[in-house]
Design a protein around this motif. Structure first.
Motif, PDB file in Angstrom:
ATOM      1  N   GLU A 281       0.836  -1.185   0.000  1.00 27.33           N
ATOM      2  CA  GLU A 281       0.000   0.000   0.000  1.00 27.33           C
ATOM      3  C   GLU A 281       0.882   1.250   0.000  1.00 27.33           C
ATOM      4  N   GLY A 282       0.655   2.158  -0.936  1.00 24.95           N
ATOM      5  CA  GLY A 282       1.445   3.372  -1.038  1.00 24.95           C
ATOM      6  C   GLY A 282       2.615   3.258  -1.993  1.00 24.95           C
ATOM      7  N   ASN A 283       2.991   2.099  -2.420  1.00 28.83           N
ATOM      8  CA  ASN A 283       4.101   1.911  -3.362  1.00 28.83           C
ATOM      9  C   ASN A 283       3.575   1.868  -4.793  1.00 28.83           C
ATOM     10  N   ARG A 284       4.389   2.357  -5.736  1.00 27.02           N
ATOM     11  CA  ARG A 284       3.998   2.339  -7.139  1.00 27.02           C
ATOM     12  C   ARG A 284       4.760   1.240  -7.860  1.00 27.02           C
ATOM     13  N   THR A 285       4.154   0.701  -8.893  1.00 28.17           N
ATOM     14  CA  THR A 285       4.734  -0.431  -9.600  1.00 28.17           C
ATOM     15  C   THR A 285       5.760   0.049 -10.609  1.00 28.17           C
ATOM     16  N   LEU A 286       6.546  -0.911 -11.125  1.00 36.23           N
ATOM     17  CA  LEU A 286       7.551  -0.587 -12.137  1.00 36.23           C
ATOM     18  C   LEU A 286       6.886  -0.061 -13.399  1.00 36.23           C
ATOM     19  N   GLY A 287       5.786  -0.673 -13.800  1.00 33.38           N
ATOM     20  CA  GLY A 287       5.101  -0.215 -15.005  1.00 33.38           C
ATOM     21  C   GLY A 287       4.654   1.229 -14.915  1.00 33.38           C
ATOM     22  N   TYR A 288       4.219   1.639 -13.723  1.00 34.07           N
ATOM     23  CA  TYR A 288       3.797   3.028 -13.560  1.00 34.07           C
ATOM     24  C   TYR A 288       4.968   3.976 -13.782  1.00 34.07           C
ATOM     25  N   HIS A 289       6.116   3.672 -13.176  1.00 31.71           N
ATOM     26  CA  HIS A 289       7.272   4.563 -13.292  1.00 31.71           C
ATOM     27  C   HIS A 289       7.764   4.626 -14.730  1.00 31.71           C
ATOM     28  N   LEU A 290       7.780   3.507 -15.431  1.00 23.97           N
ATOM     29  CA  LEU A 290       8.258   3.516 -16.811  1.00 23.97           C
ATOM     30  C   LEU A 290       7.322   4.316 -17.704  1.00 23.97           C
ATOM     31  N   SER A 291       6.032   4.173 -17.480  1.00 21.67           N
ATOM     32  CA  SER A 291       5.081   4.900 -18.323  1.00 21.67           C
ATOM     33  C   SER A 291       5.047   6.379 -18.004  1.00 21.67           C
ATOM     34  N   SER A 292       5.253   6.738 -16.726  1.00 26.02           N
ATOM     35  CA  SER A 292       5.221   8.156 -16.343  1.00 26.02           C
ATOM     36  C   SER A 292       6.585   8.823 -16.435  1.00 26.02           C
ATOM     37  N   SER A 294       9.195   8.613 -14.524  1.00 26.88           N
ATOM     38  CA  SER A 294       9.597   9.156 -13.229  1.00 26.88           C
ATOM     39  C   SER A 294      10.672   8.273 -12.608  1.00 26.88           C
ATOM     40  N   SER A 295      11.479   8.868 -11.750  1.00 26.09           N
ATOM     41  CA  SER A 295      12.532   8.116 -11.083  1.00 26.09           C
ATOM     42  C   SER A 295      11.922   7.132 -10.084  1.00 26.09           C
ATOM     43  N   PHE A 296      12.629   6.041  -9.861  1.00 29.71           N
ATOM     44  CA  PHE A 296      12.163   5.046  -8.894  1.00 29.71           C
ATOM     45  C   PHE A 296      13.377   4.417  -8.226  1.00 29.71           C
ATOM     46  N   SER A 297      13.154   3.852  -7.061  1.00 25.39           N
ATOM     47  CA  SER A 297      14.246   3.279  -6.276  1.00 25.39           C
ATOM     48  C   SER A 297      13.774   2.015  -5.579  1.00 25.39           C
ATOM     49  N   ASP A 298      14.570   0.942  -5.728  1.00 26.37           N
ATOM     50  CA  ASP A 298      14.356  -0.339  -5.028  1.00 26.37           C
ATOM     51  C   ASP A 298      12.930  -0.857  -5.192  1.00 26.37           C
ATOM     52  N   VAL A 299      12.459  -0.882  -6.428  1.00 26.25           N
ATOM     53  CA  VAL A 299      11.165  -1.489  -6.732  1.00 26.25           C
ATOM     54  C   VAL A 299      11.372  -2.999  -6.882  1.00 26.25           C
ATOM     55  N   SER A 315      16.287   0.128  -9.600  1.00 26.76           N
ATOM     56  CA  SER A 315      16.288   1.578  -9.401  1.00 26.76           C
ATOM     57  C   SER A 315      16.649   2.222 -10.735  1.00 26.76           C
ATOM     58  N   GLY A 316      16.083   3.379 -11.026  1.00 23.58           N
ATOM     59  CA  GLY A 316      16.376   4.029 -12.293  1.00 23.58           C
ATOM     60  C   GLY A 316      15.909   5.475 -12.312  1.00 23.58           C
ATOM     61  N   HIS A 317      16.408   6.219 -13.286  1.00 26.29           N
ATOM     62  CA  HIS A 317      15.998   7.609 -13.469  1.00 26.29           C
ATOM     63  C   HIS A 317      15.986   7.907 -14.966  1.00 26.29           C
ATOM     64  N   PRO A 318      15.131   8.800 -15.410  1.00 22.85           N
ATOM     65  CA  PRO A 318      15.072   9.120 -16.839  1.00 22.85           C
ATOM     66  C   PRO A 318      16.294   9.933 -17.268  1.00 22.85           C
ATOM     67  N   ALA A 319      16.798   9.660 -18.471  1.00 18.40           N
ATOM     68  CA  ALA A 319      17.940  10.379 -19.045  1.00 18.40           C
ATOM     69  C   ALA A 319      17.426  11.333 -20.125  1.00 18.40           C
ATOM     70  N   VAL A 320      17.946  12.580 -20.129  1.00 21.82           N
ATOM     71  CA  VAL A 320      17.543  13.589 -21.113  1.00 21.82           C
ATOM     72  C   VAL A 320      18.796  14.184 -21.752  1.00 21.82           C
ATOM     73  N   ASN A 321      18.644  14.738 -22.952  1.00 23.63           N
ATOM     74  CA  ASN A 321      19.774  15.373 -23.626  1.00 23.63           C
ATOM     75  C   ASN A 321      19.829  16.847 -23.250  1.00 23.63           C
ATOM     76  N   GLU A 322      20.740  17.617 -23.961  1.00 22.42           N
ATOM     77  CA  GLU A 322      20.931  19.015 -23.600  1.00 22.42           C
ATOM     78  C   GLU A 322      19.716  19.871 -23.910  1.00 22.42           C
ATOM     79  N   PHE A 323      18.802  19.329 -24.703  1.00 25.77           N
ATOM     80  CA  PHE A 323      17.571  20.063 -25.019  1.00 25.77           C
ATOM     81  C   PHE A 323      16.393  19.624 -24.152  1.00 25.77           C
ATOM     82  N   GLY A 324      16.656  18.759 -23.140  1.00 28.24           N
ATOM     83  CA  GLY A 324      15.600  18.298 -22.245  1.00 28.24           C
ATOM     84  C   GLY A 324      14.724  17.207 -22.824  1.00 28.24           C
ATOM     85  N   GLN A 325      15.164  16.586 -23.911  1.00 30.32           N
ATOM     86  CA  GLN A 325      14.370  15.533 -24.535  1.00 30.32           C
ATOM     87  C   GLN A 325      14.671  14.175 -23.875  1.00 30.32           C
TER      88      GLN A 325
END
Length: 875
Positions: A281-292, A294-299, A315-325
């Motif tokens: 309860e209160g935790n988000r799934t891996l699929g949610y983080h990948l689709s949104s 958003s960063s996640f830790s120890d899922v 654990s993971g975080h989204p990567a963006v280029n110099e233009f924020g893409q």
């Protein structure tokens, strides 16, 4: 991997700090780094600085060789040149930190500017001091101006602080020249350029050293990363914007059985079981983080692998280029399998018994709480069984705890097999078990199940190659009849279990409301027993053992008695079990042994004293010492003491039992097997157990003289067995003369029972020996009779056409005692109307005053007499 700008340190000096770069005009970017065009210019100048130095030396030597040759004696003219060259040397050494000057960056920059200014002034002063014969055509004024312009534009345009200092110094030097020659000024400028080139070269050297350090740092980072991945503690992954894997650690590929690079291009979600995420309860799934994105830790996710279950923490975080893409995800992972297994084991240990695998007390309590409440929150319907193993402690005491653990596991297996899917079976601890049966409880079916459990658990076990037999007692409480809460149901089932034990064990009992009063009465009786022991309120009586052939008293059996101040005489069958459960049997047994030995020491030397030993006493290693001390303190000969041991004392044969037998026999005492045939052991122990006597239980003696009874055949076999093994026999509970004659004819060695008297005190026995010696005379009824029931019922007695009224006091299937008729002669025949419609013929066997004993011509059913309507006597 982003490589941070390298900082090369020497002591506390940092050549590449933002302060120095800014002062040099090389920190034009917002982040404090040098622009690329400035770095390229610096590298070009740094490569050319040796040429400028050579040119400077050539100019100095060429311009001043004549003056130097003609004025070698004037050494003072060389002082400015030496100082100028010393300043140039300091400018070359200072940026690299070779002088080890511990200065802050801004102070070091000021020192560089001061040295640059001093170099310019000293160089100009030296040229000014040279003689006028220096060739003036060496440098034309136009060439000097162009050179100065080029130097100012290409070099000092990007080195603001030192360039400005040089220009000021050269201007002052030009104004102070005593001759107008510009060649000298150009030489000074070239000398300044040479010093500046030294500074820029040192900066380039430091930059190369910084690049080498960055390379080493990158290599170290790669090695650390490789070592981390190879250690198995974690791994790394990267995906593109579509979620396909662009990188994954080789260690994970090998652990998944995939070839190198085979997983590249596959979706990250293909490697995990998206439906088996560890969601709380209160935790988000891996699929949610990948689709949104958003960063996640120890899922926690379950790997999509075949065979053994594997869990990962991602654990993971989204990567963006110099233009924020968005470019994908980067992250790490670790193996959670062992931790999951540990958590599962902790959960299992928290809810299951580690020895038997059954549900433990906590889980059983939770199951019972759920069973006593229905779906609407009201009182539910269920049944609760509480089980206690009989004689299990003997197994632990005689065979050891490992054997006891093995027995408990086998008991658990049988219990689960009998209960099946009808309910949950659990172990509360020790030898106590619980069964919860949800749903409507049918008492007859519950009784059948309880009997099946008792029968299954009472079958012999083979533990460590030895046959073991135990029993079980069951207490049953039903919800909501016997309680609507879990605590009430447990309490009442426990009371039912106590009632089952009091009933002789090996039975089941349902809870009834009067059990509370019985439990309270038992508690008070235990307290009174403790007080009686402290006040020495218990006493002993002694029942004679008589030789069947000579009629002489050969010994006495010690019987324990308690005359309660309020209850009166309390039977040993009631208070001895209480003493065993309360832990008082050891103290009580030692007192009995000492008192009996002291009493027997005063009797004739031909008589023995028999003392009962409880199973708890027999299992105590201190028993031989207690026996020896009792014999020593009383002065009784060891062969005159006879210890009576029941089969339950050694239900499990083992080294401990054999050792106890050997220690007791080494003292010289006799051993008697009590209550033979009523236990659960086999006859195998008689082959090696050193018994001197077998005692035939009174259940085989009672009724043995009656026609059609098979007890006589059993007694005959026991006597034959004892004779073959060289043992004596004693028959207990002999009450009538016909039983006495039968036992004599069957060859029983000794007789014990009411026919020779009840228990007598020590003083009474001393008086009896003084008056009668050791001779014993039988007394009592002539023949055996079936058990009689007390009754007070009026009956009609018919004799020779006369009708009389009498009252039945007690009755059995074969006769009755009737009062109301005076002095009836024996052998008088009657017709007795016992109940309405029930008449039986009878004959008088004895008559005393208004009482007579009659024998029925045919056996009757006493239950029909009790249920029948009374006889109408009126009219």
């Amino acid at each position: 991997m982003t490589i941070a700008r390298t900082r090369i340190k020497h002591s506390d000096t940092n050549i590449d700090s933002p302060a120095i770069l800014a002062s040099l005009g090389l920190a034009d970017n917002a982040d404090g780094t040098s622009p690329e065009w400035a770095m390229q210019g610096m590298r070009a100048v740094s490569r050319a600085w040796p040429l400028f130095i050579m040119a400077q030396i050539c100019i100095i030597v060429g311009a001043g060789r004549t003056a130097l040759v003609g004025n070698m004696g004037e050494l003072s003219q060389l002082v400015p040149l030496g100082l100028a060259m010393l300043c140039s040397l300091c400018l070359w050494l200072l940026p690299g930190g070779r002088l080890a000057i511990r200065l802050k960056p801004q102070y070091q920059m000021w020192l560089i500017c001061a040295l640059s200014f001093a170099t310019a002034l000293l160089t100009g002063l030296w040229f000014n001091a040279l003689p006028k014969q220096i060739p003036g055509g060496l440098f034309t004024p136009f060439a000097g101006q162009v050179t100065l312009a080029l130097i100012a534009l290409s070099i000092f345009g990007h080195v603001r602080a030192p360039g400005f200092v040089y220009c000021v110094g050269l201007a002052l030097c030009t104004l102070s020249l005593s001759m107008p020659g510009r060649d000298i000024l150009i030489g000074v400028l070239l000398l300044a350029v040479g010093g500046s080139m030294v500074l820029q070269a040192r900066y380039e050297s430091a930059r190369r050293y910084s690049e080498q350090a960055n390379t080493k740092r990158n290599q170290r980072a790669e090695m650390l990363l490789h070592d981390y991945e190879e250690s198995g503690r974690g791994w790394f992954w990267e995906t593109d914007r579509s979620g396909a894997l662009a990188y994954i650690s080789p260690t994970l590929e090998r652990s998944l059985g995939a070839e190198k690079g085979a997983l590249i291009g596959r979706k990250l979600t293909d490697l995990v079981n998206m439906g088996a995420a560890d969601e709380h309860e209160g935790n988000r799934t891996l699929g949610y983080h990948l689709s949104s994105r958003s960063s996640f830790s120890d899922v926690a996710v379950r790997a999509a692998t075949q065979g053994d279950e594997r869990w990962w923490a991602l654990s993971g975080h989204p990567a963006v280029n110099e233009f924020g893409q968005f470019q994908g995800f980067r992250g790490s992972g670790s193996d959670l399998t062992e931790m999951k297994r540990s958590q599962a084991e902790v959960t299992r240990l928290a809810e299951f018994d580690s020895l038997t695998g059954l549900a433990n007390r906590l889980q059983m309590q939770r199951a019972l709480e759920q069973a006593v409440v229905d779906a609407r929150g009201g009182a539910g319907e269920c049944a609760l069984f509480l089980l206690d193993l009989d004689r299990f402690k003997n197994v632990n005491d005689t065979m050891g705890h490992p054997a006891g653990d093995a027995l408990l596991r086998e008991v658990s297996r049988r219990l689960k097999h009998v209960v099946g899917e009808r309910g949950m079976v659990g172990r509360l601890g020790g030898d106590e078990f619980k069964v919860v049966l949800p749903g409507r409880a049918d008492r007859p079916k519950l009784a059948v199940l309880a009997d099946a459990i008792i029968a299954a658990l009472s079958q012999p076990y083979i533990i460590e190659g030895t046959q073991v037999v135990i029993g079980a007692s069951v207490g049953i409480a039903v919800c909501p009849d016997d309680g609507s809460t879990a605590d009430a149901l447990v309490r009442n089932a426990d009371l039912a279990l106590y009632a089952a034990k009091d009933a002789g064990r090996g039975v089941h009992r349902f809870y009834s409301s009067d059990m509370h009063a019985e439990a309270e009465d038992r508690r008070r009786l235990e307290e009174d027993l403790r007080t009686a022991l402290a006040d020495n309120a218990l006493h002993l009586v002694y029942q004679p053992l008589v030789s069947s052939q000579s009629g002489q008293v050969v010994g006495f059996e010690t019987l324990l008695r308690w005359n309660h101040p309020e209850r009166g005489p309390v039977s040993p069958t009631i208070f001895v079990p209480i003493a065993e459960e309360a832990g008082l049997i050891g103290i009580l047994g030692e007192w009995v042994l000492r008192t009996a030995c002291a009493a027997a020491a005063q009797w004739p030397s031909t008589t023995r004293i028999a003392v009962n030993v409880s199973p708890i006493q027999f299992s105590s290693p201190a028993l031989p010492g207690i026996v020896m001390n009792a014999l020593a303190s009383s002065g009784l000969a060891p062969q005159r003491l006879e210890l009576e041991i029941t089969e339950s004392c050694f239900i499990n044969e083992g080294e401990k039992t054999d050792r106890m037998f050997a220690q007791l026999k080494s003292l010289g005492v006799r051993l008697a097997l009590d209550d033979f045939g009523t236990g659960y052991s086999s006859l195998g122990y008689l082959k090696k157990a050193p018994f001197d006597k077998i005692k035939i239980d009174q259940s085989f003696v009672r009724g043995a003289a009656m026609a059609g009874n098979r007890n006589a055949a059993i007694i005959t076999s026991i006597v034959s067995l004892a004779n073959a093994l060289g043992m004596d026999t004693t028959a207990e509970g002999v009450e009538t003369h016909d039983e006495l004659e039968l036992l004599r004819s069957l060859g029983v060695s000794q007789i014990q029972g009411f026919i020779y008297g009840k228990g007598s005190s020590r003083e009474e026995i001393n008086m009896r020996f003084a008056e009668m010696g050791t001779t014993a005379q039988p007394s009592g009824f002539k023949s055996s009779r079936p058990p009689r029931q007390s009754m007070l019922r009026s009956v009609a007695i018919h004799h020779q056409g006369q009708r009389y009224v009498g009252r039945v006091r007690n009755i059995s299937a074969g006769g009755a005692m009737i009062e109301g008729l005076w002095n009836v002669p024996p052998e008088t025949n009657f017709s007795i109307e016992i109940a309405e419609g029930m008449t039986v013929s009878a004959v008088t066997r004895w008559s005393v005053d208004d009482r007579m004993g009659v024998q029925f011509a045919q056996a009757i059913d006493v239950r029909q007499v009790q249920a029948g309507a009374p006889v109408r006597l009126a009219g």
